[in-house]
Structure formats: structure tokens, C-alpha cells
Design a protein around this motif. Structure first.
Motif, PDB file in Angstrom:
ATOM      1  N   ALA A 324      25.276 -12.867 -31.714  1.00 46.56           N
ATOM      2  CA  ALA A 324      25.002 -13.949 -32.181  1.00 46.56           C
ATOM      3  C   ALA A 324      25.661 -14.060 -33.928  1.00 46.56           C
ATOM      4  O   ALA A 324      25.262 -13.143 -34.541  1.00 46.56           O
ATOM      5  CB  ALA A 324      23.447 -14.615 -32.407  1.00 46.56           C
ATOM      6  N   ILE A 325      26.300 -14.854 -34.169  1.00 45.51           N
ATOM      7  CA  ILE A 325      26.968 -14.807 -35.331  1.00 45.51           C
ATOM      8  C   ILE A 325      26.265 -16.168 -36.133  1.00 45.51           C
ATOM      9  O   ILE A 325      26.795 -17.231 -35.870  1.00 45.51           O
ATOM     10  CB  ILE A 325      28.226 -15.082 -35.395  1.00 45.51           C
ATOM     11  CG1 ILE A 325      29.060 -14.053 -34.552  1.00 45.51           C
ATOM     12  CG2 ILE A 325      28.883 -14.913 -36.903  1.00 45.51           C
ATOM     13  CD1 ILE A 325      28.788 -12.671 -34.986  1.00 45.51           C
ATOM     14  N   MET A 326      25.321 -16.155 -36.846  1.00 44.71           N
ATOM     15  CA  MET A 326      24.617 -17.243 -37.592  1.00 44.71           C
ATOM     16  C   MET A 326      24.337 -16.824 -39.123  1.00 44.71           C
ATOM     17  O   MET A 326      23.465 -16.576 -39.572  1.00 44.71           O
ATOM     18  CB  MET A 326      23.144 -16.955 -36.966  1.00 44.71           C
ATOM     19  CG  MET A 326      23.089 -17.010 -35.369  1.00 44.71           C
ATOM     20  SD  MET A 326      21.543 -17.195 -34.532  1.00 44.71           S
ATOM     21  CE  MET A 326      21.165 -18.786 -34.877  1.00 44.71           C
ATOM     22  N   PRO A 332      15.283 -12.028 -41.493  1.00 43.58           N
ATOM     23  CA  PRO A 332      15.162 -11.385 -39.963  1.00 43.58           C
ATOM     24  C   PRO A 332      14.947 -12.409 -38.817  1.00 43.58           C
ATOM     25  O   PRO A 332      14.281 -13.555 -39.101  1.00 43.58           O
ATOM     26  CB  PRO A 332      13.924 -10.489 -39.965  1.00 43.58           C
ATOM     27  CG  PRO A 332      13.691 -10.191 -41.228  1.00 43.58           C
ATOM     28  CD  PRO A 332      14.188 -11.470 -42.211  1.00 43.58           C
ATOM     29  N   TRP A 333      15.415 -12.439 -37.470  1.00 43.33           N
ATOM     30  CA  TRP A 333      15.433 -13.304 -36.699  1.00 43.33           C
ATOM     31  C   TRP A 333      14.724 -12.733 -35.454  1.00 43.33           C
ATOM     32  O   TRP A 333      15.701 -12.261 -34.739  1.00 43.33           O
ATOM     33  CB  TRP A 333      16.699 -14.026 -36.293  1.00 43.33           C
ATOM     34  CG  TRP A 333      16.547 -15.057 -35.575  1.00 43.33           C
ATOM     35  CD1 TRP A 333      15.822 -16.177 -35.319  1.00 43.33           C
ATOM     36  CD2 TRP A 333      17.571 -15.386 -34.359  1.00 43.33           C
ATOM     37  NE1 TRP A 333      16.306 -17.185 -34.470  1.00 43.33           N
ATOM     38  CE2 TRP A 333      17.055 -16.650 -33.667  1.00 43.33           C
ATOM     39  CE3 TRP A 333      18.555 -14.737 -33.794  1.00 43.33           C
ATOM     40  CZ2 TRP A 333      17.786 -17.166 -32.754  1.00 43.33           C
ATOM     41  CZ3 TRP A 333      19.246 -15.203 -32.909  1.00 43.33           C
ATOM     42  CH2 TRP A 333      19.066 -16.479 -32.180  1.00 43.33           C
ATOM     43  N   PRO A 334      13.690 -12.313 -35.291  1.00 44.99           N
ATOM     44  CA  PRO A 334      13.064 -11.450 -34.233  1.00 44.99           C
ATOM     45  C   PRO A 334      13.322 -12.394 -32.819  1.00 44.99           C
ATOM     46  O   PRO A 334      13.482 -11.661 -31.820  1.00 44.99           O
ATOM     47  CB  PRO A 334      11.600 -11.476 -34.483  1.00 44.99           C
ATOM     48  CG  PRO A 334      11.339 -12.541 -35.454  1.00 44.99           C
ATOM     49  CD  PRO A 334      12.535 -12.737 -36.144  1.00 44.99           C
ATOM     50  N   GLU A 335      13.460 -13.650 -32.995  1.00 47.41           N
ATOM     51  CA  GLU A 335      13.584 -14.382 -31.705  1.00 47.41           C
ATOM     52  C   GLU A 335      14.898 -14.137 -31.037  1.00 47.41           C
ATOM     53  O   GLU A 335      15.115 -14.259 -29.783  1.00 47.41           O
ATOM     54  CB  GLU A 335      13.786 -15.838 -31.953  1.00 47.41           C
ATOM     55  CG  GLU A 335      12.229 -16.549 -32.542  1.00 47.41           C
ATOM     56  CD  GLU A 335      12.274 -16.537 -33.962  1.00 47.41           C
ATOM     57  OE1 GLU A 335      12.895 -15.498 -34.693  1.00 47.41           O
ATOM     58  OE2 GLU A 335      11.205 -17.198 -34.270  1.00 47.41           O
ATOM     59  N   GLY A 336      15.977 -13.496 -31.712  1.00 47.16           N
ATOM     60  CA  GLY A 336      17.065 -13.019 -31.351  1.00 47.16           C
ATOM     61  C   GLY A 336      17.119 -12.066 -30.247  1.00 47.16           C
ATOM     62  O   GLY A 336      17.766 -12.064 -29.003  1.00 47.16           O
ATOM     63  N   ARG A 337      16.284 -11.149 -30.157  1.00 45.80           N
ATOM     64  CA  ARG A 337      15.887 -10.132 -29.370  1.00 45.80           C
ATOM     65  C   ARG A 337      15.387 -10.748 -28.084  1.00 45.80           C
ATOM     66  O   ARG A 337      15.549 -10.474 -26.809  1.00 45.80           O
ATOM     67  CB  ARG A 337      15.004  -8.775 -29.638  1.00 45.80           C
ATOM     68  CG  ARG A 337      15.889  -8.107 -30.717  1.00 45.80           C
ATOM     69  CD  ARG A 337      17.021  -7.245 -30.117  1.00 45.80           C
ATOM     70  NE  ARG A 337      17.483  -6.479 -31.141  1.00 45.80           N
ATOM     71  CZ  ARG A 337      18.565  -5.722 -30.921  1.00 45.80           C
ATOM     72  NH1 ARG A 337      19.002  -5.718 -29.490  1.00 45.80           N
ATOM     73  NH2 ARG A 337      19.044  -5.094 -32.109  1.00 45.80           N
ATOM     74  N   LEU A 345      24.289 -11.373 -36.716  1.00 39.88           N
ATOM     75  CA  LEU A 345      24.829 -10.761 -37.992  1.00 39.88           C
ATOM     76  C   LEU A 345      24.708 -12.448 -38.963  1.00 39.88           C
ATOM     77  O   LEU A 345      24.915 -13.475 -38.307  1.00 39.88           O
ATOM     78  CB  LEU A 345      26.297 -11.005 -37.948  1.00 39.88           C
ATOM     79  CG  LEU A 345      26.507  -9.453 -37.152  1.00 39.88           C
ATOM     80  CD1 LEU A 345      28.151  -9.284 -37.037  1.00 39.88           C
ATOM     81  CD2 LEU A 345      26.066  -8.322 -37.961  1.00 39.88           C
ATOM     82  N   ASN A 346      24.086 -12.197 -40.080  1.00 39.13           N
ATOM     83  CA  ASN A 346      24.084 -13.470 -40.801  1.00 39.13           C
ATOM     84  C   ASN A 346      24.909 -13.105 -41.968  1.00 39.13           C
ATOM     85  O   ASN A 346      26.220 -12.438 -41.833  1.00 39.13           O
ATOM     86  CB  ASN A 346      22.616 -13.459 -41.519  1.00 39.13           C
ATOM     87  CG  ASN A 346      22.313 -12.516 -42.321  1.00 39.13           C
ATOM     88  OD1 ASN A 346      23.240 -11.500 -42.855  1.00 39.13           O
ATOM     89  ND2 ASN A 346      20.974 -12.343 -42.828  1.00 39.13           N
ATOM     90  N   ALA A 347      25.345 -14.077 -42.888  1.00 36.14           N
ATOM     91  CA  ALA A 347      26.331 -14.066 -43.736  1.00 36.14           C
ATOM     92  C   ALA A 347      26.405 -12.789 -44.742  1.00 36.14           C
ATOM     93  O   ALA A 347      27.162 -12.147 -45.076  1.00 36.14           O
ATOM     94  CB  ALA A 347      25.891 -15.188 -44.791  1.00 36.14           C
ATOM     95  N   GLY A 348      25.076 -12.201 -44.866  1.00 31.40           N
ATOM     96  CA  GLY A 348      25.168 -11.008 -45.667  1.00 31.40           C
ATOM     97  C   GLY A 348      25.597  -9.798 -44.918  1.00 31.40           C
ATOM     98  O   GLY A 348      26.339  -9.130 -45.355  1.00 31.40           O
ATOM     99  N   ALA A 349      25.391  -9.787 -43.691  1.00 33.76           N
ATOM    100  CA  ALA A 349      25.768  -8.868 -42.891  1.00 33.76           C
ATOM    101  C   ALA A 349      27.350  -8.875 -42.327  1.00 33.76           C
ATOM    102  O   ALA A 349      27.770  -7.882 -42.146  1.00 33.76           O
ATOM    103  CB  ALA A 349      25.044  -8.918 -41.506  1.00 33.76           C
ATOM    104  N   LEU A 350      27.808 -10.160 -42.654  1.00 34.61           N
ATOM    105  CA  LEU A 350      29.332 -10.311 -42.476  1.00 34.61           C
ATOM    106  C   LEU A 350      29.974  -9.915 -43.858  1.00 34.61           C
ATOM    107  O   LEU A 350      31.232  -9.772 -43.884  1.00 34.61           O
ATOM    108  CB  LEU A 350      29.430 -11.561 -42.177  1.00 34.61           C
ATOM    109  CG  LEU A 350      29.043 -12.086 -40.606  1.00 34.61           C
ATOM    110  CD1 LEU A 350      29.099 -13.500 -40.658  1.00 34.61           C
ATOM    111  CD2 LEU A 350      30.028 -11.644 -39.647  1.00 34.61           C
ATOM    112  N   GLY A 351      29.483  -9.554 -44.804  1.00 29.20           N
ATOM    113  CA  GLY A 351      30.066  -9.003 -45.941  1.00 29.20           C
ATOM    114  C   GLY A 351      30.569 -10.351 -47.026  1.00 29.20           C
ATOM    115  O   GLY A 351      31.100 -10.102 -48.115  1.00 29.20           O
TER     116      GLY A 351
END
Length: 530
Positions: A324-326, A332-337, A345-351
Motif C-alpha cells: 500500500a502506497i499511502m 502508523p496504520w495497524p489496519e494495513g495488516r 509506505l507513507n510520504a516519509g517512508a518514500l523519502g
């Protein structure tokens, strides 16, 4: 002489009475603001005025304590009416007391992202104090003439006359359906409606369209090919049917059809009926994933708790790497699991470290550039779900288009954004949809594997004052694309048409039915795949 003696108390009573009536009689529909029914006097206030006149005759004029009590008693009714009006403006529906309180953090996030949390908190405090002060001032001026015989006489006439006018549906008095009593009745009926929705959900939870398919046959016809779902924020059919937006958005779709056809793509388009309007995108996402219509956040919580297999978990179990690219996620998004995503991945995780544009944490063009850097299709069979954000309200300021890739992924190519222009949101809406579709088409042509299947889908339409939903309702466009024409054959039975422009008169697929269509069309015992 009598007329002169009555004029001053008449004016002193009628002006605050009208002001309080306007507040208590606020209609839930913005289109009914300022109508004759709204501009009339509230019969409940007439009855209250009569009681205050009797009180004044026995004990004298009402003091500060009585006025404050009446103000604090009136305030919740005014806030209920304002909440109704706000819900219509923000979500295209009245307040739902059983479900809406859980939306307050999300609403706070949207507003605070536009004006800042401290200014927003100060503004809300000022509004609340201003309402209390305005209501108190109105009551103070309204009860002052009751110290006189003329004032009490006028109050008695209003106490008898306004309810009678309202019951007879005569001009001058608001219908009882607008006042404070109606506000309580409305909320009680909506609580009952919410409980009916919960019962309907419980019945829907007894059926799982994916669980009915043998595990070895789920999505077997895709034969491990990449499956990509791209959500375009606020992309409704009204973006095509509203004459303010249709020319620009239709032109972009025509350009995409031309450019992607030249790259070897085949495409089908149609309409889908979204469960929501104007916001709460995650409910549309959840409706498709679970195959169960979700109009309120509590419904989605029940769906997740029920352990439905759903689209993402079924693909995960069938061997797809689910991502999921969100960029809109701020934590955190525990619902993802629970949905079945292996990676989120959110904006921060995408760099991305560039500026925000309105609510959007990163431009869609930057999102696709950052996505390429993660090599999303390198792990074998891949399910990729992307949520674009550049066409999210308030649609201002808009990010500029960049022709080169340098500095896109980390945001270094972007300078400080322009100041937002909230007076031009309706005009910016179509430009934002045009930008998001252009960014998606650019990435499809550049980075999509040749054997992938793509669903490009709106989550919900914009609100009616942004894009007129008269001809479109809750419908959103759906585009299915692939360079392998055989991958589109199973979807031809869904009532779609060739090309990127959906037929305006085609029947809309309920969004909750998409899961069954996707799973049913691409599952089966055929060993060779599509």
C-alpha cells in the motif's frame, strides 16, 4: 399614542427573537438558507417568551442567571443545527450521531493542515464564545421589555400566535420541523437509522465472495501477473458532467487514451457507485477491499473485526506481495495488516522531504517518482494499491508540473508553494484532477510492466458546491488498462466501454460488487491463465 407605546417593546422583542429564530431554525440543507421558512419566527421561542412574561409579572425581569441558563440551554440546539449544516457541506449528508464523532480527529487533521492547529483552536474557541455571547445578548434584549405591561402583552400575543401560525402552515412562523424540538427528533431518527445500518452490515458479513472460491483457484487466471489499483482522490463522474470541469477533464482523458494507446495499452471504462460523497475516502477503499458497503467508520471497524478474507488478503494468500502506497498517512496504520498488506509506505517512508501542497503531503508526480525508486515489482507477483492525494480538498495550492525527473522523489525540485486561494477552490478542482490523471498516465506509460493489470478508480465525487452531482450522484469513473488485451476480456462482461471516457448513461457498478467481479472474473481452474 398606544402605537407609540407598543413600538419600542415590539422592536426590542422582535429583533432578538428573529435572531434566535434564525439560529435555532438553521436548515440542514445549505440551499434552504434564507428561504421564507428560515426567515420566519420560531414558535418554540414564542412559547418561551410567554413563560418569561408570566415569570416577569410574578418576580420581575429575568436576571443574569436566568439569561445565562437560557443561553447555555439554547447553545446545544444551535450547535446541532450548525453540525447538520457542516456535515452537508463537508460530506453531502446530515449529521449521523451514532457514527460521526469518530470523524472529528480526521476533520481536525484536514482543517489544521490548512490553517495550523493553534489558529484553528483559537478560531473554534472564538466561535464558541461568540455564539454564547450573541445568544445571551439576544435574550437580554428580548426579556427587558417584559418589565412593562405592553411588553408582556406582546409576549402573550406571540406565545399564542406563533404556534398557531406554525400549525396552520401560515407565513410568519417557522414550521416545527425546523426548530429545537425537531432537532432532537431528527437525531433520534438518525440513531435509529444508524442501528438499521448496523443490522444490514451484520447480514452482509454472513457472505464473503472471496471465501466462496477455493483457495487454489483464487486469481489463478492472472497467473502471477502484477495487479495495480490506483485511487484518484475526489474523482467523480461530476468532474465530467459539470460544465465547469468537464472540458478540461474530458480533454485529459482523451489525451491519455491517445498516448497510452500509442504505448500499446488496451483500456475499458465505466462507472462505479461510491458509498460516500465529498470525503471519507477510506470507506470507499474498504468497501472495495471487503465487498461490503461501508458508509460509516464504525462499519469498517466491524468488517475488519469479522476477519473477512477480502481482496488484499486473498491476493496475499495466493502468493502476491501486497503493498500500500499511502502518502496521506501521518502515522502508523495497524489496519494495513488486517487488510492483508505486507508493506505500507507513507510520504516519509518514500523519502519525500519537499513542501506540502494544501492537504496533500506530496505531489502525485513526486509519489510516482519515489515509487519507482522502491522497485515495487521486484519481489515477484505484486499487488500495488496507491492512493493519490493531489486532488484532495481544498485543491489549493496546486503543485507545478515538472518535465524532468531530477529532484522529484525527494521533493528538492519544489520551491515554497503559492498561498492558498480558498475563493477559487471550485476552479482549482478540475486542475487538480487533470494533474492527478496526467501523473498517473505518465507513470503507467513509463514504469508499468507489460503484463500488469491496472484499475484506475475514483474514490468519491467532490461535494455539490464544487462539482454539481445532479446528473452523476455518487458515481465515480473506473478505468481498466493493460498492454495485454487478453487481460481485459474477463472485464468486458461488467458493462464497460472501450477507451478512457465512460459512457454517461451506463449503469454504475455498486462499489461493494467490484470485489466479487474481480475475484470471479480472474479466478478459476484454467491452468494456463488469461
Amino acid at each position: 399614542m398606544m402605537i407609540q407605546r407598543l413600538f419600542r417593546p415590539f422592536l426590542s422583542i422582535m429583533v432578538p427573537l428573529l435572531l434566535l429564530s434564525l439560529l435555532l431554525g438553521l436548515p440542514g440543507d445549505p440551499g434552504r438558507l434564507g428561504t421564507p421558512a428560515h426567515l420566519a419566527l420560531a414558535p418554540e421561542l414564542g412559547l418561551l417568551l410567554g413563560l418569561l412574561a408570566l415569570w416577569a409579572r410574578r418576580t420581575g425581569p429575568s436576571g443574569f442567571g436566568v439569561i445565562l441558563f437560557l443561553s447555555l440551554l439554547t447553545l446545544p440546539f444551535v450547535l446541532l443545527r450548525l453540525a447538520d449544516l457542516g456535515a452537508q457541506l463537508a460530506a453531502g449528508r446530515p449529521l449521523q450521531p451514532l457514527f460521526d464523532p469518530v470523524l472529528l480527529p480526521a476533520l481536525w487533521g484536514v482543517l489544521a493542515g490548512s490553517v495550523g492547529p493553534i489558529p484553528l483552536a483559537l478560531l473554534l474557541c472564538l466561535i464558541l464564545l461568540g455564539l454564547v455571547g450573541l445568544i445571551s445578548l439576544a435574550y437580554r434584549h428580548m426579556v427587558r421589555p417584559l418589565a412593562t405591561v405592553e411588553g408582556r402583552w406582546l409576549a402573550g400575543v406571540l406565545a399564542l400566535g406563533l404556534p398557531l401560525l406554525s400549525l396552520c402552515s401560515l407565513p410568519g412562523a417557522q414550521p416545527f420541523s425546523l426548530g429545537s424540538v425537531a432537532a432532537i427528533i431528527d437525531q433520534r431518527e438518525r440513531v435509529a437509522e444508524g442501528r438499521r445500518m448496523q443490522q444490514a452490515l451484520a447480514a452482509a458479513l454472513t457472505h464473503d465472495p472471496v471465501a466462496d472460491i477455493p483457495a487454489t483457484q483464487r486469481f489463478a487466471l492472472l497467473k502471477g501477473r502484477p495487479l495495480v489499483l490506483i485511487w484518484v482522490e475526489s474523482y467523480g463522474q461530476s468532474a465530467l458532467t459539470d460544465p465547469r470541469h468537464g472540458p478540461l477533464v474530458s480533454t485529459r482523458l482523451a489525451l491519455l487514451e491517445q498516448e497510452l494507446t500509442a504505448k500499446g495499452f488496451h483500456m475499458l471504462s465505466g462507472l462505479v457507485d461510491s458509498p460516500v460523497l465529498g470525503g471519507r475516502s477510506w470507506l470507499a477503499h474498504g468497501t472495495l477491499r471487503a465487498g461490503i458497503r461501508q458508509e460509516q467508520p464504525a462499519q469498517q471497524g466491524l468488517v475488519l473485526a469479522a476477519g473477512h478474507v477480502g481482496l488484499v488478503a486473498a491476493l496475499q494468500q495466493a502468493g502476491w506481495h501486497t503493498q500500500a502506497i499511502m502518502p496521506g498517512l501521518s502515522g502508523p496504520w495497524p489496519e494495513g495488516r488486517l487488510w492483508g498488506f505486507d508493506r505500507v509506505l507513507n510520504a516519509g517512508a518514500l523519502g519525500y522531504q519537499g513542501p506540502r501542497y494544501g492537504w496533500s503531503p506530496m505531489p502525485d508526480q513526486a509519489l510516482f517518482a519515489a515509487l519507482d525508486a522502491t522497485r515495487p515489482f521486484a519481489a515477484g507477483p505484486t499487488y500495488l494499491e496507491l492512493v493519490l492525494t493531489s486532488s484532495h480538498a481544498p485543491w489549493t495550492p496546486l503543485p507545478p508540473w515538472r518535465d524532468g525527473a531530477e529532484g522529484l522523489a525527494d521533493g528538492s525540485t519544489y520551491g515554497p508553494p503559492d498561498r492558498p486561494d480558498y475563493s477559487g477552490m471550485a476552479g482549482a478542482y478540475a486542475q487538480s484532477i487533470d494533474y492527478s490523471l496526467r501523473a498517473a498516465g505518465d507513470w503507467l506509460a513509463r514504469s508499468l510492466p507489460d503484463d500488469a493489470l491496472v484499475l484506475l478508480l475514483g474514490d468519491h465525487p467532490a461535494l455539490g458546491w464544487i462539482a454539481d452531482p445532479t446528473a452523476a450522484g455518487h458515481h465515480v469513473p473506473l478505468h481498466i488498462l493493460s498492454k495485454d488485451g487478453a487481460l481485459l476480456q474477463p472485464a468486458r462482461s461488467w458493462g464497460l466501454v472501450d477507451g478512457m471516457l465512460p459512457a454517461t448513461d451506463s449503469p454504475a457498478i455498486p462499489m461493494e460488487n467490484l470485489l466479487g467481479l474481480i475475484a470471479g472474473s480472474y479466478s478459476g481452474p484454467k491452468p494456463g491463465g488469461v
